[in-house]
Motif scaffolding. Structure first.
Motif, mmCIF file in Angstrom:
data_model
loop_
_atom_site.group_PDB
_atom_site.id
_atom_site.type_symbol
_atom_site.label_atom_id
_atom_site.label_comp_id
_atom_site.label_asym_id
_atom_site.label_seq_id
_atom_site.Cartn_x
_atom_site.Cartn_y
_atom_site.Cartn_z
ATOM 1 N N PRO A 188 -13.037 -14.387 85.497
ATOM 2 C CA PRO A 188 -12.453 -13.578 86.778
ATOM 3 C C PRO A 188 -12.076 -14.397 87.781
ATOM 4 O O PRO A 188 -10.963 -13.790 88.446
ATOM 5 C CB PRO A 188 -13.785 -13.108 87.088
ATOM 6 C CG PRO A 188 -14.736 -12.804 86.086
ATOM 7 C CD PRO A 188 -14.505 -14.042 85.308
ATOM 8 N N ALA A 189 -12.614 -15.622 88.191
ATOM 9 C CA ALA A 189 -12.246 -16.301 89.200
ATOM 10 C C ALA A 189 -10.641 -16.818 88.710
ATOM 11 O O ALA A 189 -9.614 -16.847 89.521
ATOM 12 C CB ALA A 189 -12.890 -17.796 89.426
ATOM 13 N N ILE A 190 -10.433 -17.232 87.572
ATOM 14 C CA ILE A 190 -9.198 -17.683 87.098
ATOM 15 C C ILE A 190 -8.198 -16.544 87.152
ATOM 16 O O ILE A 190 -6.976 -16.802 87.278
ATOM 17 C CB ILE A 190 -9.164 -18.121 85.636
ATOM 18 C CG1 ILE A 190 -9.881 -19.557 85.401
ATOM 19 C CG2 ILE A 190 -7.729 -18.883 85.077
ATOM 20 C CD1 ILE A 190 -10.487 -19.884 84.103
ATOM 21 N N THR A 191 -8.575 -15.438 86.585
ATOM 22 C CA THR A 191 -7.555 -14.291 86.859
ATOM 23 C C THR A 191 -7.084 -13.948 88.289
ATOM 24 O O THR A 191 -5.937 -13.752 88.747
ATOM 25 C CB THR A 191 -8.075 -12.925 86.355
ATOM 26 O OG1 THR A 191 -8.642 -13.097 84.972
ATOM 27 C CG2 THR A 191 -7.207 -11.579 86.186
ATOM 28 N N THR A 192 -8.088 -14.052 89.029
ATOM 29 C CA THR A 192 -7.770 -14.031 90.427
ATOM 30 C C THR A 192 -6.678 -14.990 91.071
ATOM 31 O O THR A 192 -5.864 -14.828 91.779
ATOM 32 C CB THR A 192 -9.088 -14.257 91.410
ATOM 33 O OG1 THR A 192 -10.055 -12.936 90.897
ATOM 34 C CG2 THR A 192 -8.808 -13.807 92.753
ATOM 35 N N VAL A 193 -6.966 -16.141 90.647
ATOM 36 C CA VAL A 193 -6.022 -17.308 91.054
ATOM 37 C C VAL A 193 -4.760 -17.051 90.661
ATOM 38 O O VAL A 193 -3.756 -17.117 91.059
ATOM 39 C CB VAL A 193 -6.716 -18.856 90.483
ATOM 40 C CG1 VAL A 193 -5.357 -19.767 90.910
ATOM 41 C CG2 VAL A 193 -7.992 -19.074 91.270
ATOM 42 N N PHE A 194 -4.349 -16.756 89.245
ATOM 43 C CA PHE A 194 -3.187 -16.558 88.552
ATOM 44 C C PHE A 194 -2.576 -15.260 88.834
ATOM 45 O O PHE A 194 -1.221 -15.298 88.535
ATOM 46 C CB PHE A 194 -3.310 -16.981 87.211
ATOM 47 C CG PHE A 194 -3.559 -18.404 86.821
ATOM 48 C CD1 PHE A 194 -2.404 -19.229 86.912
ATOM 49 C CD2 PHE A 194 -4.752 -19.147 86.681
ATOM 50 C CE1 PHE A 194 -2.368 -20.778 86.515
ATOM 51 C CE2 PHE A 194 -4.930 -20.379 86.543
ATOM 52 C CZ PHE A 194 -3.813 -21.177 86.351
ATOM 53 N N ALA A 195 -3.212 -14.150 88.958
ATOM 54 C CA ALA A 195 -2.677 -13.076 89.541
ATOM 55 C C ALA A 195 -3.570 -12.193 90.385
ATOM 56 O O ALA A 195 -4.223 -11.236 90.232
ATOM 57 C CB ALA A 195 -2.719 -12.117 87.986
#
Length: 526
Positions: free
Chosen positions: A124-131
Protein backbone atom coordinates in the motif's frame (compact mmCIF):
# COMPACT_ATOMS: atom_id res chain seq x y z
CA UNK A 1 51.90 -23.37 -16.36
CA UNK A 2 49.22 -22.13 -18.80
CA UNK A 3 46.31 -20.15 -17.46
CA UNK A 4 42.93 -21.75 -18.11
CA UNK A 5 40.53 -19.33 -19.76
CA UNK A 6 36.87 -20.03 -20.41
CA UNK A 7 37.07 -18.55 -23.88
CA UNK A 8 39.71 -21.07 -24.91
CA UNK A 9 39.45 -24.21 -22.81
CA UNK A 10 41.95 -26.99 -23.55
CA UNK A 11 40.95 -29.16 -26.49
CA UNK A 12 38.37 -26.74 -27.77
CA UNK A 13 38.63 -24.67 -30.90
CA UNK A 14 38.60 -20.95 -30.24
CA UNK A 15 35.44 -19.53 -31.82
CA UNK A 16 35.86 -16.51 -34.04
CA UNK A 17 34.22 -13.44 -32.56
CA UNK A 18 31.10 -12.36 -34.41
CA UNK A 19 31.11 -8.95 -36.04
CA UNK A 20 29.17 -6.22 -34.29
CA UNK A 21 26.79 -5.85 -37.23
CA UNK A 22 25.97 -9.56 -37.27
CA UNK A 23 25.58 -9.74 -33.49
CA UNK A 24 23.40 -6.62 -33.48
CA UNK A 25 21.30 -8.21 -36.23
CA UNK A 26 20.80 -11.39 -34.19
CA UNK A 27 19.73 -9.42 -31.13
CA UNK A 28 17.57 -7.15 -33.27
CA UNK A 29 15.71 -10.04 -34.89
CA UNK A 30 15.05 -11.73 -31.56
CA UNK A 31 14.01 -8.45 -29.99
CA UNK A 32 11.75 -7.70 -32.95
CA UNK A 33 9.98 -11.02 -32.36
CA UNK A 34 9.57 -10.12 -28.70
CA UNK A 35 8.33 -6.60 -29.48
CA UNK A 36 5.85 -7.79 -32.09
CA UNK A 37 4.46 -10.26 -29.56
CA UNK A 38 4.48 -7.41 -27.04
CA UNK A 39 2.28 -5.37 -29.35
CA UNK A 40 -0.03 -8.36 -29.80
CA UNK A 41 -0.09 -8.65 -26.00
CA UNK A 42 -1.07 -5.00 -25.69
CA UNK A 43 -3.73 -5.42 -28.38
CA UNK A 44 -5.20 -8.31 -26.38
CA UNK A 45 -5.09 -6.26 -23.16
CA UNK A 46 -6.71 -3.30 -24.91
CA UNK A 47 -9.45 -5.49 -26.36
CA UNK A 48 -10.22 -7.22 -23.05
CA UNK A 49 -9.68 -4.39 -20.57
CA UNK A 50 -9.60 -1.06 -22.48
CA UNK A 51 -8.26 2.05 -20.77
CA UNK A 52 -10.42 2.11 -17.64
CA UNK A 53 -9.68 2.02 -13.92
CA UNK A 54 -8.71 -1.69 -13.90
CA UNK A 55 -6.22 -1.22 -16.74
CA UNK A 56 -4.74 1.86 -15.05
CA UNK A 57 -4.32 -0.13 -11.82
CA UNK A 58 -2.61 -3.03 -13.60
CA UNK A 59 -0.24 -0.81 -15.56
CA UNK A 60 0.91 0.80 -12.31
CA UNK A 61 1.29 -2.59 -10.59
CA UNK A 62 3.27 -3.89 -13.57
CA UNK A 63 5.29 -0.73 -14.13
CA UNK A 64 6.72 -0.62 -10.58
CA UNK A 65 8.64 -3.96 -10.68
CA UNK A 66 9.26 -3.50 -14.40
CA UNK A 67 10.79 -0.08 -13.73
CA UNK A 68 12.95 -1.48 -10.92
CA UNK A 69 13.97 -4.33 -13.23
CA UNK A 70 15.21 -1.87 -15.85
CA UNK A 71 16.77 0.36 -13.23
CA UNK A 72 18.37 -2.38 -11.14
CA UNK A 73 18.83 -5.50 -13.25
CA UNK A 74 19.14 -4.51 -16.90
CA UNK A 75 20.34 -1.03 -16.03
CA UNK A 76 22.74 -0.63 -13.14
CA UNK A 77 23.55 -4.31 -12.55
CA UNK A 78 24.26 -5.28 -16.14
CA UNK A 79 26.29 -2.16 -16.80
CA UNK A 80 28.39 -2.87 -13.70
CA UNK A 81 28.61 -6.66 -13.94
CA UNK A 82 29.44 -7.09 -17.65
CA UNK A 83 32.66 -4.98 -17.55
CA UNK A 84 33.85 -6.82 -14.42
CA UNK A 85 33.02 -10.23 -15.88
CA UNK A 86 34.70 -9.26 -19.19
CA UNK A 87 37.79 -8.21 -17.29
CA UNK A 88 37.87 -11.55 -15.41
CA UNK A 89 37.33 -13.42 -18.68
CA UNK A 90 40.26 -11.57 -20.28
CA UNK A 91 42.76 -11.71 -17.43
CA UNK A 92 41.74 -14.50 -15.01
CA UNK A 93 41.25 -18.26 -15.10
CA UNK A 94 38.00 -20.14 -15.63
CA UNK A 95 37.89 -21.14 -11.96
CA UNK A 96 38.16 -17.45 -10.98
CA UNK A 97 35.29 -16.60 -13.32
CA UNK A 98 33.19 -19.35 -11.74
CA UNK A 99 33.91 -18.04 -8.24
CA UNK A 100 32.86 -14.56 -9.35
CA UNK A 101 29.61 -15.87 -10.85
CA UNK A 102 28.78 -17.88 -7.72
CA UNK A 103 29.50 -14.98 -5.37
CA UNK A 104 27.46 -12.49 -7.43
CA UNK A 105 24.54 -14.95 -7.75
CA UNK A 106 24.36 -15.53 -3.99
CA UNK A 107 24.79 -11.88 -3.02
CA UNK A 108 22.38 -10.56 -5.63
CA UNK A 109 19.78 -13.22 -4.83
CA UNK A 110 19.82 -12.46 -1.10
CA UNK A 111 19.45 -8.71 -1.64
CA UNK A 112 16.59 -9.20 -4.11
CA UNK A 113 14.78 -11.61 -1.78
CA UNK A 114 14.90 -9.04 1.01
CA UNK A 115 13.62 -6.26 -1.24
CA UNK A 116 10.79 -8.46 -2.50
CA UNK A 117 9.59 -9.40 0.98
CA UNK A 118 9.64 -5.76 2.12
CA UNK A 119 7.72 -4.69 -0.99
CA UNK A 120 5.00 -7.31 -0.52
CA UNK A 121 4.47 -6.22 3.07
CA UNK A 122 4.57 -2.53 2.18
CA UNK A 123 2.54 -2.69 -1.05
CA UNK A 124 0.00 0.00 0.00
CA UNK A 125 2.79 2.45 0.81
CA UNK A 126 4.58 1.73 -2.48
CA UNK A 127 1.36 2.23 -4.44
CA UNK A 128 0.85 5.55 -2.67
CA UNK A 129 4.37 6.67 -3.59
CA UNK A 130 4.21 5.64 -7.24
CA UNK A 131 0.55 6.49 -7.93
CA UNK A 132 -0.55 9.05 -5.31
CA UNK A 133 -3.50 10.08 -7.44
CA UNK A 134 -5.06 6.66 -6.88
CA UNK A 135 -5.67 7.39 -3.19
CA UNK A 136 -8.80 9.34 -4.14
CA UNK A 137 -10.30 6.22 -5.74
CA UNK A 138 -10.47 3.45 -3.13
CA UNK A 139 -11.34 0.70 -5.63
CA UNK A 140 -8.54 1.58 -8.06
CA UNK A 141 -6.04 1.89 -5.18
CA UNK A 142 -7.05 -1.49 -3.75
CA UNK A 143 -6.75 -3.21 -7.12
CA UNK A 144 -3.32 -1.71 -7.76
CA UNK A 145 -2.12 -2.77 -4.29
CA UNK A 146 -3.42 -6.34 -4.62
CA UNK A 147 -1.87 -6.74 -8.05
CA UNK A 148 1.45 -5.27 -6.88
CA UNK A 149 1.75 -8.03 -4.25
CA UNK A 150 1.48 -10.56 -7.08
CA UNK A 151 3.70 -8.78 -9.61
CA UNK A 152 6.55 -7.62 -7.37
CA UNK A 153 8.26 -11.03 -7.06
CA UNK A 154 8.76 -10.67 -10.81
CA UNK A 155 11.63 -8.32 -9.89
CA UNK A 156 13.48 -11.16 -8.12
CA UNK A 157 12.95 -13.60 -10.97
CA UNK A 158 13.68 -11.23 -13.84
CA UNK A 159 16.77 -9.77 -12.14
CA UNK A 160 18.23 -13.26 -11.84
CA UNK A 161 17.25 -13.74 -15.50
CA UNK A 162 19.16 -10.55 -16.37
CA UNK A 163 22.15 -11.89 -14.41
CA UNK A 164 22.08 -15.09 -16.46
CA UNK A 165 21.66 -13.07 -19.65
CA UNK A 166 24.62 -10.85 -18.79
CA UNK A 167 26.84 -13.94 -18.53
CA UNK A 168 25.60 -15.23 -21.89
CA UNK A 169 26.10 -11.81 -23.52
CA UNK A 170 29.65 -11.60 -22.15
CA UNK A 171 30.39 -14.83 -23.99
CA UNK A 172 28.75 -13.53 -27.19
CA UNK A 173 25.67 -15.76 -26.75
CA UNK A 174 23.28 -12.92 -27.60
CA UNK A 175 20.33 -14.80 -29.10
CA UNK A 176 19.05 -16.57 -25.96
CA UNK A 177 18.80 -13.47 -23.70
CA UNK A 178 17.22 -11.53 -26.57
CA UNK A 179 14.62 -14.27 -27.13
CA UNK A 180 13.74 -14.68 -23.45
CA UNK A 181 11.23 -11.75 -23.25
CA UNK A 182 9.06 -13.61 -25.76
CA UNK A 183 8.01 -15.83 -22.84
CA UNK A 184 6.67 -12.82 -20.91
CA UNK A 185 4.44 -11.83 -23.80
CA UNK A 186 3.18 -15.36 -24.37
CA UNK A 187 2.39 -15.82 -20.68
CA UNK A 188 0.45 -12.54 -20.48
CA UNK A 189 -1.49 -13.23 -23.68
CA UNK A 190 -2.45 -16.66 -22.34
CA UNK A 191 -3.44 -15.15 -18.99
CA UNK A 192 -5.68 -12.53 -20.62
CA UNK A 193 -7.43 -15.01 -22.91
CA UNK A 194 -7.65 -18.17 -20.81
CA UNK A 195 -7.18 -17.19 -17.17
CA UNK A 196 -9.17 -13.95 -16.94
CA UNK A 197 -12.59 -15.61 -17.51
CA UNK A 198 -11.93 -17.80 -14.46
CA UNK A 199 -11.14 -14.87 -12.13
CA UNK A 200 -13.67 -13.00 -10.03
CA UNK A 201 -11.81 -9.82 -11.04
CA UNK A 202 -10.61 -10.59 -14.62
CA UNK A 203 -7.79 -7.99 -14.64
CA UNK A 204 -6.04 -9.92 -11.82
CA UNK A 205 -5.20 -12.62 -14.36
CA UNK A 206 -2.63 -10.29 -15.91
CA UNK A 207 -0.79 -9.97 -12.60
CA UNK A 208 -0.54 -13.75 -12.30
CA UNK A 209 0.64 -13.88 -15.91
CA UNK A 210 3.54 -11.56 -15.03
CA UNK A 211 4.61 -13.76 -12.11
CA UNK A 212 4.44 -16.96 -14.17
CA UNK A 213 6.45 -15.29 -16.92
CA UNK A 214 9.25 -14.38 -14.51
CA UNK A 215 9.73 -18.02 -13.54
CA UNK A 216 9.59 -19.20 -17.17
CA UNK A 217 12.26 -16.70 -18.28
CA UNK A 218 14.70 -17.63 -15.52
CA UNK A 219 14.49 -21.39 -15.97
CA UNK A 220 14.70 -21.07 -19.76
CA UNK A 221 18.26 -19.67 -19.57
CA UNK A 222 19.73 -22.10 -17.05
CA UNK A 223 20.51 -24.94 -19.52
CA UNK A 224 22.54 -22.53 -21.66
CA UNK A 225 24.59 -21.45 -18.65
CA UNK A 226 25.16 -25.13 -17.88
CA UNK A 227 26.45 -25.63 -21.42
CA UNK A 228 29.00 -22.85 -20.83
CA UNK A 229 30.05 -24.48 -17.57
CA UNK A 230 28.91 -21.37 -15.67
CA UNK A 231 25.67 -22.49 -14.01
CA UNK A 232 25.84 -20.59 -10.69
CA UNK A 233 26.15 -22.28 -7.33
CA UNK A 234 25.05 -19.28 -5.25
CA UNK A 235 27.35 -18.28 -2.44
CA UNK A 236 26.93 -15.12 -0.37
CA UNK A 237 30.31 -13.39 -0.29
CA UNK A 238 30.34 -9.61 0.10
CA UNK A 239 34.13 -9.68 0.53
CA UNK A 240 34.83 -11.13 -2.91
CA UNK A 241 36.90 -8.61 -4.86
CA UNK A 242 34.70 -8.91 -7.96
CA UNK A 243 31.48 -8.50 -5.96
CA UNK A 244 32.85 -5.38 -4.31
CA UNK A 245 33.80 -3.94 -7.69
CA UNK A 246 30.30 -4.67 -9.04
CA UNK A 247 28.64 -3.07 -6.02
CA UNK A 248 30.95 -0.07 -6.21
CA UNK A 249 30.03 0.46 -9.86
CA UNK A 250 26.33 -0.27 -9.32
CA UNK A 251 25.52 2.37 -6.76
CA UNK A 252 26.12 5.40 -8.97
CA UNK A 253 24.98 3.51 -12.06
CA UNK A 254 21.50 3.30 -10.55
CA UNK A 255 21.13 6.96 -11.47
CA UNK A 256 23.30 7.13 -14.55
CA UNK A 257 22.12 4.56 -17.07
CA UNK A 258 18.44 4.41 -16.14
CA UNK A 259 17.52 8.07 -15.86
CA UNK A 260 15.14 7.76 -18.80
CA UNK A 261 13.25 5.04 -16.90
CA UNK A 262 13.03 7.28 -13.83
CA UNK A 263 11.62 10.02 -16.03
CA UNK A 264 9.02 7.65 -17.50
CA UNK A 265 7.99 6.60 -14.00
CA UNK A 266 7.61 10.23 -12.97
CA UNK A 267 5.23 10.55 -15.91
CA UNK A 268 3.10 7.79 -14.40
CA UNK A 269 3.11 9.43 -10.96
CA UNK A 270 1.92 12.76 -12.37
CA UNK A 271 -0.48 11.11 -14.82
CA UNK A 272 -2.23 9.44 -11.88
CA UNK A 273 -3.51 12.92 -10.97
CA UNK A 274 -4.92 13.52 -14.46
CA UNK A 275 -8.18 12.24 -15.90
CA UNK A 276 -8.85 8.49 -16.01
CA UNK A 277 -7.17 6.96 -19.01
CA UNK A 278 -4.04 9.11 -18.87
CA UNK A 279 -1.86 6.30 -17.49
CA UNK A 280 -3.10 3.95 -20.21
CA UNK A 281 -2.61 6.54 -22.99
CA UNK A 282 0.98 7.02 -21.91
CA UNK A 283 1.48 3.27 -21.66
CA UNK A 284 0.24 2.52 -25.18
CA UNK A 285 2.29 5.34 -26.75
CA UNK A 286 5.38 4.39 -24.73
CA UNK A 287 5.05 0.80 -25.92
CA UNK A 288 5.09 1.91 -29.56
CA UNK A 289 8.09 4.17 -29.06
CA UNK A 290 9.89 1.29 -27.35
CA UNK A 291 9.62 -0.92 -30.44
CA UNK A 292 12.47 0.74 -32.39
CA UNK A 293 14.25 1.57 -29.13
CA UNK A 294 14.30 -2.09 -28.07
CA UNK A 295 14.93 -3.61 -31.48
CA UNK A 296 17.81 -1.33 -32.45
CA UNK A 297 18.96 0.88 -29.57
CA UNK A 298 19.03 -1.82 -26.91
CA UNK A 299 20.36 -4.38 -29.40
CA UNK A 300 23.38 -2.27 -30.35
CA UNK A 301 23.97 -1.21 -26.74
CA UNK A 302 23.83 -4.85 -25.60
CA UNK A 303 26.37 -5.93 -28.19
CA UNK A 304 28.89 -3.12 -27.78
CA UNK A 305 29.14 -3.21 -23.96
CA UNK A 306 31.11 -6.49 -23.69
CA UNK A 307 33.00 -5.54 -26.86
CA UNK A 308 34.01 -2.14 -25.45
CA UNK A 309 34.84 -3.71 -22.08
CA UNK A 310 37.27 -6.14 -23.70
CA UNK A 311 38.86 -3.35 -25.76
CA UNK A 312 39.30 -1.26 -22.62
CA UNK A 313 40.81 -4.23 -20.77
CA UNK A 314 43.15 -4.80 -23.72
CA UNK A 315 44.13 -1.10 -23.66
CA UNK A 316 43.01 -0.37 -27.23
CA UNK A 317 41.68 3.24 -27.14
CA UNK A 318 41.72 3.70 -30.92
CA UNK A 319 39.49 0.68 -31.51
CA UNK A 320 37.32 1.74 -28.53
CA UNK A 321 36.66 5.17 -30.09
CA UNK A 322 36.00 3.61 -33.49
CA UNK A 323 33.41 1.26 -31.99
CA UNK A 324 31.57 4.13 -30.27
CA UNK A 325 31.52 6.06 -33.55
CA UNK A 326 30.15 3.00 -35.36
CA UNK A 327 27.37 2.68 -32.78
CA UNK A 328 26.36 6.35 -33.12
CA UNK A 329 26.16 6.09 -36.91
CA UNK A 330 24.13 2.89 -36.69
CA UNK A 331 21.67 4.56 -34.31
CA UNK A 332 21.25 7.58 -36.61
CA UNK A 333 20.71 5.30 -39.59
CA UNK A 334 17.75 3.56 -37.94
CA UNK A 335 16.59 6.00 -35.25
CA UNK A 336 15.96 9.03 -37.43
CA UNK A 337 13.48 7.35 -39.84
CA UNK A 338 11.82 5.50 -36.94
CA UNK A 339 11.17 8.78 -35.10
CA UNK A 340 9.81 10.43 -38.26
CA UNK A 341 7.51 7.49 -38.98
CA UNK A 342 6.11 7.43 -35.44
CA UNK A 343 5.35 11.16 -35.58
CA UNK A 344 3.67 11.04 -39.00
CA UNK A 345 1.76 7.80 -38.41
CA UNK A 346 0.76 8.22 -34.74
CA UNK A 347 -3.03 7.90 -35.13
CA UNK A 348 -2.90 5.22 -37.87
CA UNK A 349 -0.49 3.09 -35.84
CA UNK A 350 -2.51 3.27 -32.63
CA UNK A 351 -5.80 2.74 -34.48
CA UNK A 352 -4.38 -0.31 -36.27
CA UNK A 353 -3.03 -1.89 -33.10
CA UNK A 354 -5.42 -0.85 -30.33
CA UNK A 355 -8.73 0.51 -31.71
CA UNK A 356 -10.75 -2.57 -30.84
CA UNK A 357 -13.10 -3.64 -28.06
CA UNK A 358 -12.95 -1.19 -25.15
CA UNK A 359 -10.60 1.32 -26.83
CA UNK A 360 -12.62 4.19 -28.35
CA UNK A 361 -11.67 6.91 -30.84
CA UNK A 362 -10.84 9.38 -28.09
CA UNK A 363 -8.32 6.93 -26.62
CA UNK A 364 -6.63 6.73 -30.03
CA UNK A 365 -6.42 10.52 -30.39
CA UNK A 366 -5.09 11.02 -26.86
CA UNK A 367 -2.53 8.21 -27.16
CA UNK A 368 -1.35 9.66 -30.48
CA UNK A 369 -0.63 12.99 -28.80
CA UNK A 370 1.78 11.41 -26.33
CA UNK A 371 3.25 9.15 -29.04
CA UNK A 372 4.27 12.22 -31.07
CA UNK A 373 5.82 13.71 -27.96
CA UNK A 374 7.79 10.50 -27.28
CA UNK A 375 8.87 10.30 -30.94
CA UNK A 376 10.56 13.69 -30.54
CA UNK A 377 12.96 12.06 -28.08
CA UNK A 378 13.27 8.60 -29.65
CA UNK A 379 16.65 9.30 -31.23
CA UNK A 380 17.94 10.60 -27.89
CA UNK A 381 16.66 7.50 -26.04
CA UNK A 382 18.49 5.31 -28.56
CA UNK A 383 21.70 7.34 -28.37
CA UNK A 384 21.74 7.03 -24.57
CA UNK A 385 21.72 3.23 -24.98
CA UNK A 386 25.01 3.33 -26.90
CA UNK A 387 26.68 6.35 -25.27
CA UNK A 388 26.31 5.19 -21.65
CA UNK A 389 28.23 1.92 -22.31
CA UNK A 390 31.15 4.10 -23.41
CA UNK A 391 31.51 5.16 -19.79
CA UNK A 392 30.55 1.90 -18.08
CA UNK A 393 32.91 -0.19 -20.21
CA UNK A 394 35.74 1.93 -18.76
CA UNK A 395 34.22 1.45 -15.29
CA UNK A 396 33.44 5.18 -15.04
CA UNK A 397 30.12 5.54 -13.28
CA UNK A 398 30.53 9.02 -11.83
CA UNK A 399 30.14 10.91 -15.09
CA UNK A 400 26.84 9.26 -16.14
CA UNK A 401 25.53 9.79 -12.60
CA UNK A 402 26.24 13.50 -12.69
CA UNK A 403 24.67 13.78 -16.13
CA UNK A 404 21.70 11.65 -15.06
CA UNK A 405 20.95 13.86 -12.09
CA UNK A 406 21.07 16.97 -14.29
CA UNK A 407 18.67 15.36 -16.78
CA UNK A 408 16.32 14.19 -14.02
CA UNK A 409 16.08 17.65 -12.45
CA UNK A 410 15.50 19.13 -15.91
CA UNK A 411 12.75 16.58 -16.54
CA UNK A 412 10.89 17.66 -13.42
CA UNK A 413 11.14 21.28 -14.50
CA UNK A 414 9.87 20.40 -17.98
CA UNK A 415 7.04 18.34 -16.41
CA UNK A 416 5.84 21.25 -14.31
CA UNK A 417 6.04 23.62 -17.26
CA UNK A 418 4.25 21.37 -19.76
CA UNK A 419 1.69 19.35 -17.77
CA UNK A 420 -0.78 22.23 -17.46
CA UNK A 421 -1.00 23.25 -21.14
CA UNK A 422 -0.50 19.74 -22.64
CA UNK A 423 -1.67 17.33 -19.87
CA UNK A 424 -0.36 13.77 -20.45
CA UNK A 425 1.32 14.75 -23.74
CA UNK A 426 3.27 17.39 -21.84
CA UNK A 427 4.68 14.68 -19.59
CA UNK A 428 5.85 12.69 -22.61
CA UNK A 429 7.39 15.78 -24.21
CA UNK A 430 9.21 16.61 -20.98
CA UNK A 431 10.72 13.12 -20.97
CA UNK A 432 11.90 13.59 -24.56
CA UNK A 433 13.50 16.97 -23.84
CA UNK A 434 15.37 15.62 -20.81
CA UNK A 435 16.53 12.63 -22.89
CA UNK A 436 18.09 15.00 -25.42
CA UNK A 437 19.87 16.83 -22.63
CA UNK A 438 21.13 13.50 -21.25
CA UNK A 439 22.33 12.26 -24.66
CA UNK A 440 24.12 15.49 -25.56
CA UNK A 441 25.95 15.63 -22.24
CA UNK A 442 27.02 11.98 -22.56
CA UNK A 443 28.28 12.60 -26.10
CA UNK A 444 30.19 15.70 -25.04
CA UNK A 445 31.78 13.77 -22.16
CA UNK A 446 32.97 10.94 -24.43
CA UNK A 447 34.33 13.45 -26.92
CA UNK A 448 36.17 15.41 -24.24
CA UNK A 449 37.80 12.25 -22.83
CA UNK A 450 38.79 10.94 -26.26
CA UNK A 451 36.55 7.87 -25.95
CA UNK A 452 34.78 9.04 -29.12
CA UNK A 453 36.64 10.51 -32.06
CA UNK A 454 34.95 11.56 -35.26
CA UNK A 455 35.80 9.13 -38.03
CA UNK A 456 35.90 9.91 -41.75
CA UNK A 457 33.06 11.13 -43.95
CA UNK A 458 30.62 12.33 -41.24
CA UNK A 459 29.34 15.28 -43.29
CA UNK A 460 28.67 13.05 -46.30
CA UNK A 461 26.91 10.53 -44.05
CA UNK A 462 24.59 13.23 -42.63
CA UNK A 463 23.74 14.49 -46.13
CA UNK A 464 22.92 10.95 -47.24
CA UNK A 465 20.65 10.52 -44.22
CA UNK A 466 18.94 13.84 -44.98
CA UNK A 467 18.13 12.81 -48.54
CA UNK A 468 16.78 9.40 -47.51
CA UNK A 469 14.65 10.79 -44.68
CA UNK A 470 13.27 13.52 -46.93
CA UNK A 471 12.10 10.85 -49.36
CA UNK A 472 10.54 8.92 -46.45
CA UNK A 473 8.53 11.95 -45.35
CA UNK A 474 7.31 12.54 -48.91
CA UNK A 475 6.10 8.97 -49.49
CA UNK A 476 4.26 8.79 -46.13
CA UNK A 477 2.47 12.11 -46.68
CA UNK A 478 1.53 11.05 -50.20
CA UNK A 479 0.13 7.63 -49.25
CA UNK A 480 -1.42 8.28 -45.82
CA UNK A 481 -5.22 8.48 -45.56
CA UNK A 482 -6.88 11.17 -43.39
CA UNK A 483 -7.14 10.35 -39.68
CA UNK A 484 -10.96 10.06 -39.71
CA UNK A 485 -10.78 7.39 -42.41
CA UNK A 486 -8.83 5.09 -40.10
CA UNK A 487 -11.72 5.03 -37.61
CA UNK A 488 -14.17 3.76 -40.23
CA UNK A 489 -11.92 1.00 -41.58
CA UNK A 490 -12.20 -2.59 -40.46
CA UNK A 491 -9.25 -4.18 -38.67
CA UNK A 492 -8.22 -5.97 -41.87
CA UNK A 493 -8.37 -2.75 -43.89
CA UNK A 494 -6.24 -0.91 -41.33
CA UNK A 495 -3.68 -3.71 -41.37
CA UNK A 496 -3.51 -3.70 -45.17
CA UNK A 497 -3.19 0.08 -45.33
CA UNK A 498 -0.49 0.13 -42.65
CA UNK A 499 1.41 -2.67 -44.38
CA UNK A 500 1.49 -0.65 -47.61
CA UNK A 501 2.66 2.47 -45.74
CA UNK A 502 5.40 0.68 -43.82
CA UNK A 503 6.64 -1.36 -46.80
CA UNK A 504 6.67 1.69 -49.07
CA UNK A 505 8.46 3.82 -46.48
CA UNK A 506 11.11 1.17 -45.78
CA UNK A 507 11.66 0.52 -49.50
CA UNK A 508 12.00 4.20 -50.43
CA UNK A 509 14.29 4.93 -47.47
CA UNK A 510 16.75 2.14 -48.18
CA UNK A 511 16.67 2.66 -51.96
CA UNK A 512 17.62 6.30 -51.37
CA UNK A 513 20.39 5.24 -48.96
CA UNK A 514 21.84 2.94 -51.61
CA UNK A 515 21.40 5.57 -54.33
CA UNK A 516 23.27 8.10 -52.18
CA UNK A 517 26.22 5.73 -51.76
CA UNK A 518 25.68 3.94 -48.42
CA UNK A 519 26.51 0.23 -48.47
CA UNK A 520 26.18 -2.56 -45.91
CA UNK A 521 29.95 -3.08 -45.85
CA UNK A 522 30.35 0.42 -44.40
CA UNK A 523 28.77 -0.85 -41.16
CA UNK A 524 30.78 -4.06 -40.74
CA UNK A 525 32.97 -3.84 -37.64
CA UNK A 526 34.51 -6.54 -35.43
Amino acid sequence: MATEHPSHEPGKKVPKASGLLRSSGVVGVMTMLSRVLGLIRDMVIARYFGAGAGADAFFVAFKIPNFLRRLFAEGAFSQAFVPVLSSYRTTESLSDVRRLVNAVAGTLGLVLLGITLIAILGAPAITTVFAPGFTDDAEKFAMATDMLRITFPYLLLISLTAFAGAILNSYDRFAIPAFTPVLLNLAMIAAAIFLSPMMQEPIMALAWGVLIAGALQLFFQLPFLMRLGLLPRPRVDYQHEGVRRVLRLMMPALFGVSVSQINLLLDTVLASFLQTGSVSWLYYSDRLSELPLGVFGVAIGTVILPNLSRKHAAESPEHFAKTVDWAIRAILLIGAPAAIALALLAEPLIATLFHYGEVVERDVIMSAQSLRAYSAGLLAFMLIKVLAPGFFARQDTRTPVRIGIIAMVANMAFNLALIFPLAHAGLALATSLSAWLNAMLLWRGLKKEGAWRRQKHWLRFLLQLGVANGALVAIIIWLKSPVDAWFTMTGLQRTQEMTVLVASGVAVYFVMLVASGIRLRHFRLN
